[in-house]
Design an enzyme around this catalytic site. Structure first.
Site, short mmCIF file in Angstrom:
data_model
loop_
_atom_site.label_atom_id
_atom_site.label_comp_id
_atom_site.label_asym_id
_atom_site.label_seq_id
_atom_site.Cartn_x
_atom_site.Cartn_y
_atom_site.Cartn_z
CB THR A 270 45.00 36.48 50.85
OG1 THR A 270 43.78 36.86 51.49
CG2 THR A 270 44.68 35.42 49.80
CG PHE B 207 47.76 35.39 46.26
CD1 PHE B 207 46.65 35.55 45.45
CD2 PHE B 207 47.91 36.24 47.35
CE1 PHE B 207 45.69 36.52 45.72
CE2 PHE B 207 46.96 37.21 47.64
CZ PHE B 207 45.85 37.35 46.82
#
Ligand SMILES: O=C(O)C(=O)C[C@]1(C(=O)O)C=C[C@@H](O)C=C1
Length: 356
Positions: free
Chosen positions: A257, A259
Site C-alpha cells: 500500500t 500512503f
C-alpha cells in the site's frame, strides 16, 4: 570461546563509544538547526533533505550491513535529531496497530507523536486544523487499486502532499485462542477482505465476512469476542494479544500500500520526485488525449492515471495524475503550465520525494 569473544567485544565497545559521541555531536548540531529554523519559522520536517540523506547512505554504504538496514538506522537517527528540534505530530487511521501507523513510523521514525483517528476524514480534518503537523493516508493498494475516500478528500480539502511512503501489506488471520473453533465471523477492513478473498473462499467459504472501520478495529473486536476472527497485521495481533491462525493470507504475496504524507508543507526538490495533480476536461471527443499532450511534448513521464466520477449528476470525471519530477523542474513546470491552460479544472496536489 570466551577468550576469543572478549577482544571482539572490547572492539565493539570502543566503536559504540565513538558512535555515541558522534550521535551526541549530531544531536547538538540538530539543536542549532532547530534554533535557526525557529528564528525564521522554517519547517522542522524536511522530507527532501531526509530522502537525500537516506539515498546518500545507501549509495555510500561499504557493507556488510544491508542498504535497507543502514537506512533504518539513519531514519531513526534523523527522527531522534528532529525530535530535539520539535516532536512532530502525525495523524493516521487508527486505532494503533494499523498499516497506516506502520507507514507513519516508516516515514518519520519512532521519535514522533502518532495521533490515531477514527476515519480518513478525521485524518484530513486534524491535519487541516493543525491539531497534527502532518497526516498519513492510504492512496492505493497494489491489489485493490485506489482508496477512493482519500482521492475525494485530496480534492475537497486544502491539504497538499508533502511525501509518500510505501509498505508491504501482509495479512494474518487471528483469533483470541489462535484457533478457528467456534468462530462464526471474520472481521476486517473491506480492502483487507478483498485482498484475502481467494484464500477465504478456499479455506473458510461458509464464514460470514464483516467489514469494519480498520483491521486494528477488527483485532480489538476479536480480542473481546472468541467467535470473531480478525484479518490484520501481526503487529496488531501482538498489540491486542491475538493468536495467529494463519499468517500471510493475502492473495498477492507482493501486496503493498502506498500512503501520502499530507500537510501544509510544499516540499523542495530532492532530485528524485513525484508530482500529483487533479484535472478535469470538458466532456468532448479527444479531450483527454489533448489534455495530456503537454506531457509527451516536454518528455514528462506519467506514473499513474486514475479517474473518479465528478458526482455532479453528469458523466464527468476528475483525473488524478502522478508525474515523474518536481514542479520546479523545468520540463515539469512547462508541462504543468500547458496542462493548466487546457484543463477545465486543475489542482496541484504537491511535489515530493519518491518513497524509498
Ligand atoms: O537539515 C535539517 O533541516 C534538519 O533539521 C536536520 C535533520 C537531520 O537530522 O538530518 C532533521 C530533520 C529534518 O527533517 C531534516 C534533517
Amino acid at each position: 570461546m570466551t577468550d576469543k569473544l572478549t577482544p571482539l567485544r572490547e572492539q565493539i565497545d570502543a566503536i559504540d563509544a565513538q558512535i555515541l559521541a558522534l550521535l551526541s555531536q549530531r544531536g547538538r548540531i540538530a539543536q542549532e538547526v532547530g534554533h535557526v529554523k525557529a528564528e525564521t519559522d522554517a519547517p522542522v520536517f524536511r522530507p527532501e533533505r531526509e530522502a537525500q540523506v537516506l539515498r546518500g547512505v545507501a549509495e555510500r554504504n561499504p557493507g556488510p550491513l544491508k542498504n535497507g538496514d543502514v537506512q533504518t538506522i539513519f531514519r531513526e537517527v534523523m527522527s531522534a535529531c528532529r525530535a530535539l528540534e520539535k516532536r512532530v505530530t502525525v495523524a493516521y487511521l487508527g486505532p494503533p496497530g494499523t498499516f497506516s501507523e506502520q507507514a507513519v513510523y516508516q516515514q518519520f521514525g519512532s521519535a514522533v507523536e502518532g495521533l490515531p483517528c477514527a476515519s480518513i476524514d478525521e485524518v484530513f480534518r486534524a491535519t487541516e486544523a493543525g491539531t497534527a503537523d502532518f497526516g498519513v493516508v492510504p492512496v492505493e493498494n497494489s491489489s485493490e487499486g485506489a482508496i477512493n475516500r482519500t482521492l475525494d478528500l485530496m480534492l475537497a480539502t486544502t491539504c497538499v502532499i508533502s511525501g509518500e511512503v510505501s509498505i508491504p501489506v501482509h495479512h494474518s488471520l487471528m483469533t483470541k485462542t489462535g484457533s478457528m473453533d467456534g468462530v462464526t465471523v471474520v472481521c476486517a477492513h473491506s480492502q483487507a477482505l478483498a485482498q484475502c478473498q481467494v484464500w477465504l473462499n478456499l479455506h473458510h467459504p461458509g464464514i460470514e465476512r464483516r467489514a469494519v472501520a480498520s483491521n486494528a478495529e477488527a483485532a480489538v473486536i476479536a480480542s473481546r469476542d472468541p467467535s470473531v476472527a480478525a484479518i490484520a497485521s501481526e503487529m496488531a495481533g501482538e498489540q491486542y494479544q491475538l493468536g495467529v491462525v494463519q499468517a500471510h493470507i493475502q492473495d498477492d504475496p507482493h501486496n503493498r500500500t502506498r500512503f501520502a504524507v499530507i500537510g501544509t508543507l510544499n516540499t523542495n526538490p530532492s532530485g528524485r520526485d513525484h508530482t500529483s495533480l487533479v484535472l478535469a476536461v470538458p466532456n468532448k471527443a479527444g479531450a483527454v488525449y489533448n489534455l495530456l499532450a503537454p506531457l509527451a511534448k516536454h518528455g514528462v513521464s506519467m506514473t499513474r492515471f486514475e479517474s473518479r466520477p465528478a458526482r455532479i449528476g453528469t458523466w464527468e470525471y476528475y483525473f488524478y495524475v502522478d508525474l515523474e519530477g518536481h514542479r520546479q523542474d523545468e520540463p515539469v513546470a512547462r508541462a504543468l503550465t500547458e496542462l493548466q491552460d487546457n484543463a477545465a479544472f486543475f489542482k496541484l496536489l504537491g511535489s515530493y520525494p519518491v518513497g524509498l
